[in-house]
Structures are given as structure tokens and as C-alpha cells.
Design an enzyme around this catalytic site. Structure first.
Site, short mmCIF file in Angstrom:
data_model
loop_
_atom_site.label_atom_id
_atom_site.label_comp_id
_atom_site.label_asym_id
_atom_site.label_seq_id
_atom_site.Cartn_x
_atom_site.Cartn_y
_atom_site.Cartn_z
N THR A 11 -20.65 -70.15 0.80
CA THR A 11 -20.62 -71.09 1.90
C THR A 11 -19.79 -72.28 2.09
O THR A 11 -19.05 -72.45 2.99
CB THR A 11 -21.98 -71.63 2.16
OG1 THR A 11 -22.79 -70.57 2.17
CG2 THR A 11 -22.17 -72.54 3.24
N THR A 51 -24.11 -69.94 -3.55
CA THR A 51 -25.48 -70.56 -4.34
C THR A 51 -26.32 -69.36 -4.57
O THR A 51 -27.03 -69.63 -5.51
CB THR A 51 -26.04 -71.48 -3.55
OG1 THR A 51 -26.61 -71.03 -2.32
CG2 THR A 51 -25.16 -72.63 -3.30
N1 ASP Z 1 -24.84 -66.57 1.00
C1 ASP Z 1 -24.30 -67.68 0.39
C2 ASP Z 1 -23.46 -67.12 -0.58
O1 ASP Z 1 -24.36 -67.18 -1.90
C3 ASP Z 1 -24.87 -68.97 0.44
C4 ASP Z 1 -24.38 -70.25 -0.21
O2 ASP Z 1 -23.19 -70.04 -0.68
O3 ASP Z 1 -24.66 -71.20 -0.20
O4 ASP Z 1 -22.76 -66.87 -0.89
#
Ligand code: ASP
Length: 330
Positions: A12, A85
Site C-alpha cells: 500500500t 502489510t
Molecule cells: N494488501 C496490501 C499488501 O499487503 C496491504 C498493505 O500493504 O497494507 O500489499
């Protein structure tokens, strides 16, 4: 002058609005990162050609990260890995176990809101990650998130709705970042022997079984008996209890007999598997399951993957699984 390498895999943090919704935009994050340069801090950015949502990560991409980090290990004082994340705790755990003998900081970070959002948490996460990666006496893989520095192989994503995305439920934070950085050096790992990273065997077949009352234990046992798996993580109840389901126990015994291992960890976020605390923990242990203490599911998966990749099987595998190697368990 401190020199760092930033490896940017996606997530993200580097996304922007596109007609399809939020998506990674090549070049955006390296450009935004420039504001962190100071006379005392220099860094290079390695942006991967395929920036991914981390839910898509596979072991070959962990190996790519390892290869890039190992190839440049001598050239930099520390490393920052920018990552989504969703699977950040898995990647941090794999790096922690595979980078055997690590003597430099490797800090994994990302954010809940992209840097282009006015309230993004990414700026503070990046600032904290770069500062942690500049500490010469930090010899481990960590996650920097929401003003905390957490041991990578202790951390979990526990919140998808607030900035406090990560915690290490069974271990103290290694630092907190306020007006001053509070380094909790008494919790940091000591430097170890030579740097001898492990190459992952990406063909290994691992599974994690989350037990629920009903057919889940029988199904888990049947899959383990089918002879396809190299190892399994079993998420049992409470302090490591399971029903004495004959199929489950036969599955654990069968997988153990092939030289693989079943690592028993708890579904409960706080606390540990303690064989003998309840009689209900004994059949599984007798069938050969290894008690995983307070390992997180992410660390259990990573530890199994790395130890199997090293070629360990049978008793030596079981013995290493039960031994804390990187501060991952109590
Ligand atoms: N779906 C995203 C990922 O894990 C979520 C994030 O980066 O917060 O790439």
C-alpha cells in the site's frame, strides 16, 4: 555517513489512485523517499520490476529478496525492506531465519495508508525504519510500524483497521519512537558467528491446520497421512490441546515417520504450548508433534521452511524446531 539499501517490493505504501483503484505505481516511492536524505544518511533504492500486493508473495520472491540482500551485504551498513502489510510478518520471519549469522539491521516496513494520502502513516514508518537500520549494534530483522520496533519473528499483523497494525504479543518491543527514540537494547540479539545465509527450497510443501471442533482434526490427519507434505504447523487450542482424534494422531505420526515434522502452536495470541499442562496435550506429543512454545504462526511457518531447506530431517529437525534460534520463542 551511514549507507543503506532500500529494497522496495510493493504494498500500500507506494500505491496511488488509478482508474482500477489503489495500485503500486513504479517510481513513485523512490521519488518520495528522497526527502529522507541527509548529510549523515545516504541510501540506494532497489525497486522490483513487479511491485506486488504482498498477499501474492511466494517463496521464490523471498529467495529473490535474500539473493539481493546477500549480494550487497558487504556494501551497506543496513537494509530496509518495503513491503505490504498482509504478509509482512511472514517475510520478516523468513528473513530472520534464513539470514543466519546476520550482523546488520534489516528493517521491514510499509503502511496502512499510501504515502499519497494526507494522513499516511508511511512517513513515520519510513523515518523509523531508516533510523533503526542505521543502528550498528542491531543485528536482527525487525518490523518498524506505528512508532514501534518489533522483532520480525515475533511480530504479527493484528489490526487491519488502525495504524497500530502490528504487535509482538509474547515479546517486548525493541524500541519505541517518540520525540526521542527509546532503544530497548537489553532486548536486542547479540551478534552471532559468521554470516551463513540459507538458500530456500521453494519446492517444499508445507501446510498449516487451524483446528476447529468437528471434522477439522480428522481432515488435517488425513492430509498429513497422504504423504504429500514435508512439514506442517498445527494450530491447536489453548496450551497446545487437541481432541485425541485417531486420524489426527495417525497423521502426525505418519508425517513424523517420513522425517518431516508437525509443529504444534497455539491459536491463542498470548501464551504458549505447554505439554503436560493439560492431559489433552499428551496424545499429540506422543504421536511426535513438536511443542512450538509461543511461536507465532508466521514464525512457525518460516522456521519450518528454513530448517527443511537446510536439509534437516527427523530428530535433528525436531530438536532445532524446539530450540529458540533467533529470539523467536521463550
Ligand atoms: N494488501 C496490501 C499488501 O499487503 C496491504 C498493505 O500493504 O497494507 O500489499
Amino acid at each position: 555517513m551511514t549507507r543503506l539499501l532500500v529494497l522496495y517490493s510493493g504494498g500500500t505504501i507506494g500505491m496511488d489512485h488509478t482508474p482500477e483503484g489503489l495500485a503500486p505505481v513504479p517510481g513513485l516511492l523512490p521519488r518520495l523517499l528522497q526527502r529522507f536524505r541527509t548529510p549523515a544518511l545516504d541510501f540506494d533504492v532497489l525497486e522490483y520490476p513487479q511491485l506486488i500486493d504482498s498477499s501474492a508473495i511466494v517463496p521464490a520472491q523471498w529467495q529473490q529478496l535474500l539473493d539481493d540482500l546477500i549480494a550487497r551485504y558487504a556494501d551497506y551498513d543496513g537494509f530496509v525492506v518495503i513491503h505490504g502489510t498482509d504478509t509482512m510478518a511472514y517475510t520478516a520471519s523468513v528473513l530472520a531465519f534464513a539470514l543466519q549469522g546476520l550482523a546488520k539491521p534489516v528493517i521491514v516496513t510499509g503502511s496502512q495508508l499510501p504515502l499519497v494520502h494526507p494522513r499516511s502513516d508511511g512517513w513515520s514508518n519510513l523515518a523509523d525504519a531508516l533510523e533503526a537500520a542505521s543502528q550498528p549494534d542491531l543485528h536482527e530483522v525487525c518490523i518498524a510500524f506505528n512508532r514501534l520496533l518489533l522483532r520480525g519473528c515475533r511480530a504479527r499483523k493484528l489490526d487491519a483497521a488502525s495504524f497500530a497494525g502490528f504487535a509482538s504479543p509474547n515479546a517486548p518491543a525493541l524500541a519505541s519512537f517518540g520525540i526521542q527514540a527509546q532503544w530497548q537494547r537489553q532486548h536486542w540479539l547479540a551478534a552471532t558467528a559468521d554470516f551463513t545465509p540459507v538458500k530456500l527450497d521453494v519446492s517444499l510443501k508445507l501446510a498449516t491446520f487451524f483446528l476447529t471442533p468437528g471434522h477439522a482434526s480428522t481432515l488435517a490427519g488425513q492430509i498429513m497421512q497422504a504423504g504429500e507434505l514435508d512439514g506442517a504447523v498445527l494450530m491447536s487450542y489453548g496450551n497446545g490441546n487437541t481432541p485425541a482424534d485417531p486420524a489426527l494422531l495417525a497423521g502426525v505420526a505418519a508425517l513424523t515417520a517420513t522425517g518431516g515434522a508437525v509443529l504444534n502452536i497455539s491459536q491463542v495470541v498470548h501464551g504458549a504450548v505447554e505439554v503436560g499442562a493439560y492431559a489433552a496435550s499428551q496424545p499429540l506429543a506422543r504421536a511426535g508433534a513438536v511443542a512450538g512454545a509461543d511461536l507465532t504462526p508466521e514464525a512457525a511457518t518460516a522456521k519450518l521452511l528454513v530448517l527443511l531447506s537446510q536439509g534437516l530431517r527427523g530428530e535433528s529437525l525436531r530438536q532445532q524446531l524446539a530450540t529458540p534460534l533467533r529470539g523467536e520463542s521463550s
